[in-house]
Write an enzyme that holds these catalytic residues in place. Structure first.
Site, short mmCIF file in Angstrom:
data_model
loop_
_atom_site.label_atom_id
_atom_site.label_comp_id
_atom_site.label_asym_id
_atom_site.label_seq_id
_atom_site.Cartn_x
_atom_site.Cartn_y
_atom_site.Cartn_z
N ASP A 45 -27.27 35.45 25.97
CA ASP A 45 -27.92 35.18 24.69
C ASP A 45 -29.11 36.13 24.53
O ASP A 45 -30.10 36.01 25.25
CB ASP A 45 -28.39 33.72 24.64
CG ASP A 45 -29.00 33.37 23.28
OD1 ASP A 45 -28.25 32.91 22.41
OD2 ASP A 45 -30.22 33.58 23.11
N TYR A 50 -35.85 40.58 20.76
CA TYR A 50 -36.19 40.59 22.20
C TYR A 50 -36.34 42.02 22.73
O TYR A 50 -36.82 42.23 23.83
CB TYR A 50 -35.14 39.84 23.05
CG TYR A 50 -34.91 38.39 22.70
CD1 TYR A 50 -35.76 37.71 21.84
CD2 TYR A 50 -33.83 37.69 23.25
CE1 TYR A 50 -35.53 36.38 21.51
CE2 TYR A 50 -33.60 36.36 22.94
CZ TYR A 50 -34.44 35.72 22.06
OH TYR A 50 -34.21 34.40 21.74
N LYS A 75 -28.98 38.04 17.41
CA LYS A 75 -29.55 37.31 16.25
C LYS A 75 -30.20 38.26 15.25
O LYS A 75 -30.80 39.27 15.63
CB LYS A 75 -30.60 36.30 16.73
CG LYS A 75 -30.13 35.46 17.92
CD LYS A 75 -31.09 34.35 18.30
CE LYS A 75 -30.69 33.73 19.62
NZ LYS A 75 -31.25 34.37 20.81
N HIS A 106 -31.79 34.02 12.98
CA HIS A 106 -32.72 33.57 14.03
C HIS A 106 -33.63 32.42 13.57
O HIS A 106 -33.83 31.45 14.30
CB HIS A 106 -33.57 34.78 14.48
CG HIS A 106 -34.08 34.68 15.87
ND1 HIS A 106 -34.24 35.77 16.69
CD2 HIS A 106 -34.49 33.62 16.60
CE1 HIS A 106 -34.71 35.39 17.86
NE2 HIS A 106 -34.89 34.08 17.83
P1 NAD Z 1 -36.40 28.18 29.46
O1 NAD Z 1 -36.56 26.78 29.02
O2 NAD Z 1 -35.05 28.68 29.84
O3 NAD Z 1 -37.44 28.38 30.64
C1 NAD Z 1 -37.56 29.57 31.34
C2 NAD Z 1 -38.68 29.38 32.36
O4 NAD Z 1 -38.42 28.25 33.18
C3 NAD Z 1 -38.79 30.56 33.30
O5 NAD Z 1 -39.60 31.59 32.75
C4 NAD Z 1 -39.41 29.91 34.52
O6 NAD Z 1 -40.81 29.76 34.34
C5 NAD Z 1 -38.77 28.54 34.52
N1 NAD Z 1 -37.55 28.47 35.35
C6 NAD Z 1 -36.30 28.91 35.07
N2 NAD Z 1 -35.45 28.62 36.07
C7 NAD Z 1 -36.17 27.98 37.00
C8 NAD Z 1 -35.85 27.41 38.26
N3 NAD Z 1 -34.60 27.45 38.74
N4 NAD Z 1 -36.84 26.81 38.97
C9 NAD Z 1 -38.12 26.77 38.47
N5 NAD Z 1 -38.48 27.27 37.29
C10 NAD Z 1 -37.51 27.87 36.56
O7 NAD Z 1 -37.07 29.12 28.34
P2 NAD Z 1 -36.64 30.22 27.32
O8 NAD Z 1 -36.39 31.51 27.97
O9 NAD Z 1 -37.65 30.14 26.23
O10 NAD Z 1 -35.25 29.69 26.70
C11 NAD Z 1 -33.97 30.08 27.18
C12 NAD Z 1 -33.28 31.00 26.21
O11 NAD Z 1 -33.18 30.40 24.92
C13 NAD Z 1 -34.06 32.29 25.92
O12 NAD Z 1 -34.00 33.22 26.99
C14 NAD Z 1 -33.37 32.74 24.66
O13 NAD Z 1 -32.12 33.32 24.96
C15 NAD Z 1 -33.21 31.42 23.92
N6 NAD Z 1 -34.33 31.15 22.97
C16 NAD Z 1 -34.04 31.16 21.64
C17 NAD Z 1 -35.03 30.90 20.72
C18 NAD Z 1 -34.68 30.87 19.26
O14 NAD Z 1 -35.59 30.82 18.41
N7 NAD Z 1 -33.41 30.90 18.90
C19 NAD Z 1 -36.35 30.63 21.12
C20 NAD Z 1 -36.62 30.63 22.48
C21 NAD Z 1 -35.61 30.88 23.41
#
Ligand code: NAD
Length: 281
Positions: A45, A50, A75, A106
């Protein structure tokens, strides 16, 4: 590693668990996406904003994995609602692909008020085969209602903020009635607000000998949600897909569900507040 697939309302299927690359720096993206593909992820994704689509594309090309075994989402950014055709062409160029599997609007940006027009553009892109499926992100029920009333195509998915501290089930269920599947963004709450240290999560994880992140990922999977947690650490990337050897009990599911904080639990912006910055800023 066999990740289950979910059938969307256009009869295509999507791997339920993927790898998200928000905030992965462009210079690290090829390496980390390669790690993810090596670990067994087949769903990536990304988004134009990004600024790492090139790295995603390079990792895909280097992997040698057949294109039809990969699922790629990107997106349309907020400033491009009036020209999705050019915006997708640019994304495809950066990704080095002929088409994506899923293209999303988005954010709705309701004050800008161009999302219905953008959606008509996405319908055309799907007809041209440049994207297999089309969907939206951060749409509230009122935005989905306008697409329903003013266009002939229902989005396949709505990608929204969803994690134990913020669970907008009322909105999600309203979309499900129209056959729209939910994708959770920030499924781990970005690792913020103590979610991974919450006693309810830690206890569930300990009962299965897994990490708190794995317990939360399992909670989403058992709720039928599509998700793509992000990590910049290879060991966590592998850990986050190693979630198919255990199952949460109904009581454990309820313990994690009890962490909902409503609006206070959001880690991202409210969809009606997020608009493109004024030109030049
Ligand atoms: P997430 O909820 O996936 O959290 C990521 C964070 O969680 C990492 O940076 C780390 O600090 C922690 N983490 C991850 N794996 C871990 C583990 N195994 N143990 C301990 N800590 C851990 O946050 P995200 O990246 O904001 O969301 C995931 C994906 O969703 C994004 O990469 C993106 O592709 C999507 N996204 C979309 C939108 C949108 O507006 N459509 C907005 C935000 C994110």
């Amino acid at each position: 590693m066999t990740v289950p697939t979910i059938t969307l309302n256009d009869n295509t299927s999507i791997p339920q668990l993927g790898f998200g690359v928000f905030q992965i720096p462009p210079e690290d993206t090829e390496r980390l996406v390669s790690e993810a593909l090596e670990a067994g992820y087949r769903h990536i994704d990304t988004a134009a904003i990004y600024r790492n689509e090139e790295g995603v594309g390079r990792a895909i090309a280097a992997s040698g994995i057949p294109r039809d075994e990969l699922y790629v989402t990107t997106k349309l950014w907020n400033r491009r609602h009036d020209d999705p055709e050019v915006a997708l062409a640019e994304s495809l160029e950066r990704l080095g692909l002929d088409n994506v599997d899923l293209y999303l609007i988005h954010w709705p940006c309701p004050r800008q008020n161009r999302y219905v027009e953008a959606w008509r553009g996405l319908i055309g892109l799907r007809e041209q085969g440049l994207t297999t499926s089309i969907g939206v992100s951060n749409f509230l029920p009122e935005h989905l209602d306008r697409l329903e009333m003013q266009t002939p195509v229902t989005p396949a998915v709505n990608q929204v903020e969803l994690h134990p501290a913020f669970q907008p089930w009322k909105d999600i269920d309203a979309a499900r009635v129209h056959g729209i599947r939910v994708q959770a963004w920030s499924p781990l709450g970005m690792g913020r607000n103590g979610l991974l240290d919450a006693p309810e999560v830690v206890d569930v994880a300990a009962a299965h000998g897994v990490s708190p992140a794995q317990a939360i990922i399992r909670w989403h999977l058992q709720n039928g949600v599509i998700l793509f947690p992000k990590s910049a650490h290879p060991e966590r990337i592998r850990e986050n897909i190693d979630v198919f050897g255990f199952e949460l009990t109904p009581d454990e599911m309820a313990a994690i569900t009890s962490l909902d904080e409503g609006e206070a639990g959001r880690v991202g912006p409210h969809p009606n507040e997020f608009e493109p910055a004024p030109a030049g800023s």
